[in-house]
Design an enzyme around this catalytic site. Structure first.
Site, PDB file in Angstrom:
ATOM      1  N   ASP A 229       0.828  -1.198   0.000  1.00 47.05           N
ATOM      2  CA  ASP A 229       0.000   0.000   0.000  1.00 47.05           C
ATOM      3  C   ASP A 229       0.869   1.257   0.000  1.00 47.05           C
ATOM      4  OD1 ASP A 229      -2.704   1.276   0.508  1.00 47.05           O
ATOM      5  OD2 ASP A 229      -1.635   1.968   2.294  1.00 47.05           O
ATOM      6  N   GLU A 266       1.289  -0.397  -5.055  1.00 50.43           N
ATOM      7  CA  GLU A 266       0.343   0.671  -5.374  1.00 50.43           C
ATOM      8  C   GLU A 266       1.131   1.973  -5.467  1.00 50.43           C
ATOM      9  OE1 GLU A 266      -3.602   2.906  -3.549  1.00 50.43           O
ATOM     10  OE2 GLU A 266      -1.878   2.418  -2.309  1.00 50.43           O
TER      11      GLU A 266
END
Length: 516
Positions: A229, A266
């Site tokens: 993330d 990401e």
């Protein structure tokens, strides 16, 4: 029920059992290079114990469904303890959230998934923790704490010019990055939100903690990899080279533990910012693909996505030849795809036909295969999955009252299974087609030299032993097109399609796949 989404009257049903099934080519697992990964928000997926919250045992009960759909892997949104429903603010990196079950439940899920040749990837959130994490609680206790330097602290007078920052980025609408913990003149840095203080990766102890966490999940638990993330925010945006170097170090540490570890990052940005992360994160989400797919369909311009994807892949090749392009049509942060396409069923079906015939490794967000709906705020993009009609759906989560995906707007899995042209059977057919034709899975992207109208998206997919011609008409007007004569066998068609010896006519949002 909304009749534009799905028909439920018995007279409209086409029962699949009555259809003669032809012998299908062998289905192969092309993961991670080109396989299908299914993204699950556990809280909304399947509730096994009736407490209203989806759980690990509920997912285990539905592994055969995921196998039936044709997915090769599952990406779980955060599963670690957290004070929020979304769980992107972790309080314990070596445990699972009790709402979801126990670690033994998760290990059982992992074992059952592996029996079915389904890999498991978990969300790893290391850019920040929760303010309730023991590290942060110790860090804010005083400047002399051994954990003080685990986070980024500054005295108020030294950051006065930054306290009222008003810059909104692609991946955050938080306009304040420095936060007052109420303990004096010291502020801490939290890029996304005050409840998510950023870890200080200039501190070698923090990096070692993170590598140890990775080792725990790979070695002691046995997951197959991580979705990383907020990967571009390990260091501030003005230190991109430090970000790149960290991820290369992280990758080397994880590969030393598990040589075939899967890492997907990401990096929410354009290709020029994304591509330099590839040496550290060999798989990266392609946000350009997502947005351009929607733009192509809504504008009726098929050339947009084709040219964008050509640019992205060539740019990536300039960095490294070894990468996985993680393409997707929707995820947990974006409006549901059907909403983005103004609930146009023809466009929606064609979007998946494009996704699943393009090169890369497609990600499928849970519920897209049944046409779930959802708009911001995020909770309503993550509404409960519909397994059956409400009266019979013992696994439906109830932690939130759905606003968009209800029995009146979305047909459940059990309804759609028995409708030949339902969203579910459409996705299932396309995934099987991809997994049984090497050219569609791992073939190169060949841009055709033929002069086609703007609304036509046409490309070849080619391996040494197979070549497929893919043509999509994303426009509203019917188009007659000349085609190379060697492509004479129809592999798949969607919408209104007529084929002659050397031409095809494609209606609105129609697709044809031809094979030599």
């Amino acid at each position: 029920m909304n009749k534009t989404l799905i028909t439920t009257t018995l007279t409209a049903l086409t029962i699949l059992a009555s259809c003669q099934s032809e012998k299908q080519p062998e289905v192969k697992n092309y993961w991670p290079q080109a396989g299908i990964t299914y993204e699950i928000f556990v809280q909304s997926f399947n509730d096994s114990n009736g407490d209203g919250i989806g759980d690990f045992n509920g997912v285990t009960q539905k592994l055969d469904y995921i196998k039936e759909l044709g997915a090769n892997a599952i990406w779980f949104m955060p599963i670690m303890p957290s004070p929020t429903y979304h769980k992107y603010d972790v309080t314990d990196y070596k445990a699972v959230h009790p709402d979801y079950g126990t670690m033994d439940d998760f290990k059982n899920l992992l074992a059952e998934a592996h029996k079915r040749d389904i890999k498991i990837v978990i969300d790893m959130i290391i850019n920040h923790t929760s303010t309730e994490h023991p590290w942060f609680q110790a860090s804010k206790s005083g400047r002399d704490s051994e954990y003080r330097d685990y986070y980024v602290w500054a005295q108020k007078d030294t950051i006065a010019d930054f306290l009222n920052k008003k810059v909104i980025t692609l991946d955050s609408d938080n306009i304040q990055q420095w936060h007052d913990p109420g303990i004096g003149e010291d502020f801490y840095y939290g890029f996304f939100w005050g409840g998510m203080p950023d870890l200080n990766f200039d501190n070698p102890k923090v990096r070692e903690e993170i590598y140890d966490i990775g080792k725990f999940w790979l070695e002691e638990v046995g997951v197959d990899g991580f979705r990383l993330d907020a990967a571009k925010h390990i260091f501030p945006d003005d230190r991109p080279l430090d970000n790149h170097e960290f991820w290369k170090e992280f990758r080397s540490k994880m590969v030393a533990i598990k040589p075939d570890v899967y890492l997907v990052g990401e990096v929410y940005d354009k290709k020029e910012i994304v591509a330099p992360y590839l040496p550290g994160l060999p798989a990266l989400f392609n946000f350009d693909f997502h947005y351009t797919l929607i733009e192509s369909l809504n504008s009726g311009n098929g050339q947009l996505l084709l040219q964008k994807q050509k640019e992205v892949l060539e740019f990536y090749q300039g960095i490294t030849s070894e990468f996985t392009d993680a393409i997707f049509s929707s995820n947990h942060d974006q409006p549901r795809l059907l909403n983005d396409l103004n609930e146009d069923v023809a466009k929606y079906k064609q979007a998946s036909a494009i996704l699943l015939t393009m090169p890369g490794a497609p990600y499928l967000y849970y519920g897209e295969e049944i046409g779930m709906l959802g708009l911001k705020p995020d909770e309503h993009i993550r509404e409960p999955f519909l397994w059956d009609i409400k009266e019979k759906d013992t696994g439906r989560a109830t932690w939130i009252e759905p606003k968009y995906s209800t029995d009146e707007t979305v047909g459940s899995v059990e309804i759609q299974r028995n409708i030949r042209d339902s969203f579910f059977n459409h996705y299932k057919e396309l995934i099987r087609l991809r997994n049984s034709h090497p050219a569609l899975a791992i073939g190169s992207l060949e841009i055709l030299e033929l002069e086609y109208p703007e609304s036509i998206m046409a490309y070849g997919r080619k391996t040494d032993g197979q070549e497929v011609l893919v043509i999509h008409n994303v426009g509203a007007e019917s188009m007659e097109l000349n085609i190379p004569s060697e492509f004479d066998d129809v592999l798949y068609k969607l919408g209104t399609v007529e084929k002659n010896k050397e031409s095809v006519t494609l209606g609105k949002n129609s697709t044809i796949l031809l094979i030599k």
